[in-house]
Design an enzyme around this catalytic site. Sequence first.
Site, short mmCIF file in Angstrom:
data_model
loop_
_atom_site.label_atom_id
_atom_site.label_comp_id
_atom_site.label_asym_id
_atom_site.label_seq_id
_atom_site.Cartn_x
_atom_site.Cartn_y
_atom_site.Cartn_z
N HIS A 159 -12.76 -3.89 -3.63
CA HIS A 159 -11.42 -3.27 -3.50
C HIS A 159 -10.39 -4.38 -3.31
O HIS A 159 -10.29 -4.96 -2.23
CB HIS A 159 -11.38 -2.32 -2.30
CG HIS A 159 -10.08 -1.58 -2.16
ND1 HIS A 159 -10.01 -0.23 -1.96
CD2 HIS A 159 -8.80 -2.01 -2.19
CE1 HIS A 159 -8.75 0.15 -1.87
NE2 HIS A 159 -7.98 -0.93 -2.00
N HIS B 281 -6.29 -5.92 -4.45
CA HIS B 281 -4.98 -5.84 -5.12
C HIS B 281 -4.60 -7.23 -5.60
O HIS B 281 -4.41 -8.14 -4.78
CB HIS B 281 -3.91 -5.31 -4.15
CG HIS B 281 -4.23 -3.93 -3.67
ND1 HIS B 281 -3.77 -2.80 -4.29
CD2 HIS B 281 -5.01 -3.51 -2.65
CE1 HIS B 281 -4.24 -1.73 -3.67
NE2 HIS B 281 -5.00 -2.13 -2.67
N LYS C 294 -9.02 5.65 -9.89
CA LYS C 294 -8.53 5.63 -8.52
C LYS C 294 -7.68 6.85 -8.21
O LYS C 294 -6.71 7.13 -8.91
CB LYS C 294 -7.71 4.34 -8.32
CG LYS C 294 -7.18 4.14 -6.91
CD LYS C 294 -8.31 3.85 -5.93
CE LYS C 294 -7.86 4.00 -4.50
NZ LYS C 294 -7.42 2.77 -3.90
N HIS D 285 -8.41 6.88 -2.12
CA HIS D 285 -7.61 6.61 -0.92
C HIS D 285 -7.62 7.91 -0.13
O HIS D 285 -6.92 8.86 -0.46
CB HIS D 285 -6.18 6.18 -1.27
CG HIS D 285 -5.37 5.90 -0.03
ND1 HIS D 285 -5.05 4.64 0.37
CD2 HIS D 285 -4.88 6.73 0.92
CE1 HIS D 285 -4.38 4.70 1.51
NE2 HIS D 285 -4.27 5.97 1.87
N HIS E 215 -11.81 1.76 1.98
CA HIS E 215 -11.28 1.30 3.27
C HIS E 215 -11.39 2.35 4.38
O HIS E 215 -10.37 2.81 4.90
CB HIS E 215 -9.83 0.82 3.12
CG HIS E 215 -8.88 1.73 2.38
ND1 HIS E 215 -8.78 3.07 2.61
CD2 HIS E 215 -7.97 1.46 1.40
CE1 HIS E 215 -7.87 3.59 1.83
NE2 HIS E 215 -7.37 2.63 1.07
N ASP F 257 -9.56 -4.95 0.41
CA ASP F 257 -8.24 -4.33 0.33
C ASP F 257 -7.13 -5.37 0.54
O ASP F 257 -6.05 -5.06 1.05
CB ASP F 257 -8.08 -3.17 1.32
CG ASP F 257 -6.90 -2.26 0.96
OD1 ASP F 257 -6.36 -2.38 -0.16
OD2 ASP F 257 -6.52 -1.44 1.81
N1 OTD Z 1 -2.97 -0.31 1.71
N2 OTD Z 1 -1.20 -1.64 1.05
C1 OTD Z 1 -1.55 -1.55 -0.25
C2 OTD Z 1 -2.63 -0.85 -0.62
C3 OTD Z 1 -3.56 -0.42 0.42
O1 OTD Z 1 -4.16 1.85 0.50
C4 OTD Z 1 -4.42 0.72 0.07
O2 OTD Z 1 -5.39 0.50 -0.67
C5 OTD Z 1 -0.72 -2.26 -1.24
O3 OTD Z 1 0.18 -2.98 -0.78
O4 OTD Z 1 -0.99 -2.15 -2.44
C6 OTD Z 1 -1.88 -0.99 2.03
O5 OTD Z 1 -1.50 -1.02 3.19
ZN ZN Z 2 -6.08 -0.99 -1.49
ZN ZN Z 3 -5.78 2.85 -0.27
#
Ligand code: OTD
Ligand code: ZN
Ligand code: ZN
Length: 346
Positions: A12, A14, A98, A136, A174, A248
């Site tokens: 996971h 970004h 997702k 999520h 997460h 994450d």
């Molecule tokens: N959580 N910020 C972000 C994604 C995650 O939910 C998530 O996976 C982001 O900035 O893309 C966050 O706090």
């Molecule tokens: Zn995330």
């Molecule tokens: Zn998330």
Amino acid sequence: MELTITQPDDWHLHLRDSDLLHAVAPHSASTFRRAIVMPNLKPPITTTAAAIAYRESILKALPSGSSFDPLMTLYLTDTTSPSEIKLARQSGVVYGVKLYPAGATTNSQDGVTDLFGKCLSVLEEMVRQNMPLLVHGEVTDPDVDIFDREKVFIETVLEPLIQQLPQLKIVMEHITTMDAVKFVESCKEGFVAATVTPQHLLLNRNSLFQGGLQPHNYCLPVLKREMHREAIVQAVTSGSKKFFLGTDSAPHERRRKESSNGCAGIYSSPIALSLYAKVFEEEGALDKLEAFTSFNGPDFYGVPRNSSKVTLKRDPWKVPELFSFSFGEIVPLFAGRTLQWQVVSD
Ligand code: OTD
Ligand code: ZN
Ligand code: ZN
């Protein structure tokens, strides 16, 4: 002391795009062999064609000679079609779809408003294509307390979903609560699994407020009470195959976190493996680290485990206060703190 393990993957992550992508991709590639790359760009990656193009731009941002392999995902919307799922499967580069409940987290405004009403035929196609749903898991109802949103999501969405589609593969991303641990443990192995971040293993919600407001510890789902952290630590160090590494890591520029309306997201990829090692060492479970970081994820996704190795050395080092780039700075999790384990080679 040294510990050599099969090279981990990040299930996971970004990676963003443009400048941020170029800044952070080398960090992930220096530790991880593969990563499930989240699709919450602006605009989101909703089609296979966009995922293929995004994958190309990630490959261009890697250091030369890197063998990092980005595993792509599609962003589910109310209008995603079953044929898009077929295309995703045929592409060979999309590994999951997702689900962001609309409004649940960063760039989720185009997410799903009514999963059962709008997405059932897509979910059925995902079962046929053996395409996992990555979730999520928080409800977005503003009347539900933010600390309860994961638990309510399990009761109102995930439990009915697995009743209706027991063959759907689901990754609860997460996880942050004892309720999520219990839910995942109660499900059938191979169908429901969870990723776990370093912050939800190491911090509780006190870390948001200790010595003043701490924006760099703010992410969604938000940190929870100590008893939830302890339940997650127990789950990952138990040796269960249902839990695996997903950082994450979600970089935001420092000025966008240290501000009113500060962004949610914690940047952890350069230090994540050291942090996971810390958790397992403190539990006397270093022998279980490799399964969590390197076996359970590929086994769930049905891809080969890596043949490459990484070595961790027990040699104290200080996490940088920040990473500086031409466009700005990124502050990592545990900035300025000393960690015992460092990654020394690959
Ligand atoms: N959580 N910020 C972000 C994604 C995650 O939910 C998530 O996976 C982001 O900035 O893309 C966050 O706090
Ligand atoms: Zn995330
Ligand atoms: Zn998330």
